[in-house]
Write a protein that holds these residues in place. Structure first.
Motif, PDB file in Angstrom:
ATOM      1  N   VAL A   1       0.791  -1.236  -0.114  1.00 33.79           N
ATOM      2  CA  VAL A   1       0.085   0.043   0.100  1.00 33.79           C
ATOM      3  C   VAL A   1       0.921   1.191  -0.018  1.00 33.79           C
ATOM      4  N   ARG A   2       0.785   2.268  -0.866  1.00 32.34           N
ATOM      5  CA  ARG A   2       1.708   3.255  -1.196  1.00 32.34           C
ATOM      6  C   ARG A   2       1.109   4.750  -0.682  1.00 32.34           C
ATOM      7  N   THR A   3       1.659   5.434  -0.006  1.00 32.63           N
ATOM      8  CA  THR A   3       1.142   6.745   0.398  1.00 32.63           C
ATOM      9  C   THR A   3       2.137   7.899   0.163  1.00 32.63           C
ATOM     10  N   THR A   4       1.755   9.043  -0.046  1.00 34.96           N
ATOM     11  CA  THR A   4       2.570  10.278  -0.311  1.00 34.96           C
ATOM     12  C   THR A   4       3.219  10.607   1.240  1.00 34.96           C
ATOM     13  N   SER A   5       2.389  10.523   2.400  1.00 34.30           N
ATOM     14  CA  SER A   5       2.894  10.787   3.638  1.00 34.30           C
ATOM     15  C   SER A   5       2.756   9.457   4.673  1.00 34.30           C
ATOM     16  N   MET A   6       4.036   9.253   5.033  1.00 32.61           N
ATOM     17  CA  MET A   6       3.906   7.850   5.857  1.00 32.61           C
ATOM     18  C   MET A   6       3.644   8.833   7.312  1.00 32.61           C
ATOM     19  N   PRO A   7       2.806   7.790   8.021  1.00 34.18           N
ATOM     20  CA  PRO A   7       2.594   8.261   9.281  1.00 34.18           C
ATOM     21  C   PRO A   7       3.559   7.896  10.375  1.00 34.18           C
ATOM     22  N   THR A   8       3.606   8.226  11.730  1.00 36.66           N
ATOM     23  CA  THR A   8       4.505   7.755  12.449  1.00 36.66           C
ATOM     24  C   THR A   8       4.016   6.437  12.924  1.00 36.66           C
ATOM     25  N   PRO A   9       4.798   5.258  12.850  1.00 39.63           N
ATOM     26  CA  PRO A   9       4.619   4.154  13.372  1.00 39.63           C
ATOM     27  C   PRO A   9       4.093   3.919  14.837  1.00 39.63           C
ATOM     28  N   GLN A  10       3.487   2.886  15.306  1.00 39.26           N
ATOM     29  CA  GLN A  10       3.202   2.790  16.654  1.00 39.26           C
ATOM     30  C   GLN A  10       3.917   1.351  16.859  1.00 39.26           C
ATOM     31  N   GLN A  11       4.567   1.040  17.865  1.00 38.86           N
ATOM     32  CA  GLN A  11       5.200  -0.265  18.251  1.00 38.86           C
ATOM     33  C   GLN A  11       4.331  -1.219  18.905  1.00 38.86           C
ATOM     34  N   VAL A  12       4.021  -2.229  18.253  1.00 38.17           N
ATOM     35  CA  VAL A  12       3.125  -3.179  18.823  1.00 38.17           C
ATOM     36  C   VAL A  12       3.638  -4.601  18.684  1.00 38.17           C
ATOM     37  N   THR A  13       3.929  -5.167  19.877  1.00 41.82           N
ATOM     38  CA  THR A  13       4.641  -6.421  20.122  1.00 41.82           C
ATOM     39  C   THR A  13       6.007  -6.334  19.050  1.00 41.82           C
ATOM     40  N   GLY A  14       6.648  -5.206  19.169  1.00 39.56           N
ATOM     41  CA  GLY A  14       7.703  -4.988  18.725  1.00 39.56           C
ATOM     42  C   GLY A  14       7.903  -4.855  17.042  1.00 39.56           C
ATOM     43  N   LEU A  15       6.687  -4.609  16.470  1.00 36.78           N
ATOM     44  CA  LEU A  15       6.503  -4.569  15.181  1.00 36.78           C
ATOM     45  C   LEU A  15       5.951  -2.964  14.796  1.00 36.78           C
ATOM     46  N   PRO A  16       6.360  -2.331  13.827  1.00 33.95           N
ATOM     47  CA  PRO A  16       5.665  -1.077  13.479  1.00 33.95           C
ATOM     48  C   PRO A  16       4.301  -1.238  12.811  1.00 33.95           C
ATOM     49  N   VAL A  17       3.401  -0.649  13.376  1.00 31.73           N
ATOM     50  CA  VAL A  17       2.149  -0.685  12.924  1.00 31.73           C
ATOM     51  C   VAL A  17       1.750   0.721  12.545  1.00 31.73           C
ATOM     52  N   ALA A  18       0.759   0.636  11.749  1.00 30.54           N
ATOM     53  CA  ALA A  18       0.024   2.228  11.543  1.00 30.54           C
ATOM     54  C   ALA A  18      -0.772   2.415  12.388  1.00 30.54           C
TER      55      ALA A  18
END
Length: 348
Positions: free
Chosen positions: A148-165
């Motif tokens: 999935v592509r985006t022109t503006s990447m949000p700041t990810p949240q760390q959930v179980t050690g994984l970057p999650v939107a």
């Protein structure tokens, strides 16, 4: 080396500092950094061999089906921008070989499941795992990874050690692939009821994704906004009750005697001429016009001597005590102001 030459098992190499999943899932670059050549990797991945290729350049170092955790890491490893081998992700990082998922994060239904949504499917039932990357990255969807592509990447949240939107972005990406109105409504409702986010942030994400032209999404958004307002009103009642504020009159319209309608208010203290208005606007294309309407009403009431306290659902959820203090201060200050104009208070 010929096909009969055994490849030394990776466990004999210096990888004890890696986590279990990172010992089981590795990229070609990580294998090379541990001394495993491309030809050795291909040999291990032969039919019936001990390894398998999950995605281009990503390998599972056992022959059995991948676990949910392995699929998630493999998807991120495939989509992430590889850093140079041996360069730690942060100063002082102990493991220079462990993957850092730069410019990639999980989104869509997989992200919602990781955020704890009960209305999204279990990870193992998802054929595709959505991964969000910058628009200009040269990647294609393949295997279990849907790009999935985006022109503006949000700041990810760390959930179980994984970057999650974040939930609003993950919801928008999930809804983009869904045509079942019931599923869409359940996901949006859980986002609000579960306290994951406010309706306004969800509607903003859906609007940015250009999904508000789809009838089943519009219907779900209407239900979401009604749900969000009901929750915000309940929190406002709790604020008054739990923080010892005097009882107001609830949900009223104000009018000048024999004059025009001044607008509706969520709570009003007539003796002190203090009003509370919940801001539950849905951020759509007409947001500026709607805000102008809010501002005009507030200015009109304040010219009449009525103090208007503007509260958002987010502030009520995150800082109820502070909002109660703002209202209490306005009530206490009423004695220092000139008397307000007389207005007629009617049920809304």
């Amino acid at each position: 080396m010929n096909h009969n030459t055994p490849v030394p098992p990776l466990s004999s190499r210096p990888v004890r500092h890696l986590s279990e999943v990172r010992r089981r899932v590795m990229t070609a670059a990580q294998l090379r950094s541990h001394g495993v050549s491309s030809s050795e990797t291909n040999e291990q991945c032969r039919p019936g061999g001990p390894w398998q290729q999950l995605l281009p350049g990503v390998f599972l170092l056992h022959p059995g089906p991948p676990t949910s955790e392995e699929r998630l890491h493999a998807t991120l490893m495939y989509a992430a921008k590889e850093r140079p081998a041996g360069v730690p992700s942060q100063p002082g990082a102990e493991d220079p070989h462990a993957p850092t998922y730069t410019e990639a994060m999980l989104t869509g239904l997989a992200a919602l499941t990781l955020h704890g949504f009960t209305s999204s499917p279990p990870l193992m039932s998802l054929d595709k795992l959505d991964v969000l990357v910058p628009r200009l990255r040269r990647l294609r969807s393949t295997g279990c990874a849907r790009v999935v592509r985006t022109t503006s990447m949000p700041t990810p949240q760390q959930v179980t050690g994984l970057p999650v939107a974040p939930v609003p972005r993950a919801l928008a990406d999930a809804v983009a692939e869904l045509s079942d109105a019931g599923v869409v409504r359940r996901l949006l409702t859980e986002a609000v009821r579960g306290g994951h986010c406010e309706p306004a942030s969800v509607v903003r994400a859906l609007n940015n994704a250009k999904l508000l032209s789809r009838p089943h999404v519009v219907d779900a958004v209407d239900s979401l906004l009604a749900e969000g307002r009901a929750i915000a009103e309940d929190r406002l009642y709790r604020m008054v009750r739990e923080h010892g504020l005097p009882d107001p009159v609830w949900n009223v319209d104000l009018r000048l005697p024999g004059g025009p309608h001044l607008g509706g208010l969520d709570a009003y203290w007539p003796e002190q001429a203090v009003a509370v208005e919940l801001d539950t606007r849905a951020p759509r294309q007409d947001e500026d016009a709607l805000w102008s309407e809010y501002a005009r009403k507030r200015e009109h009431l304040e010219r009449l001597g009525i103090t208007v306290v503007h509260i958002t659902p987010k502030k009520l959820r995150e800082s109820m005590e502070q909002q109660a203090a703002v209202v209490r201060t306005a009530l206490m200050a009423s004695g220092d102001r000139d008397p307000a104009a007389y207005v007629v208070v009617l049920p809304r």
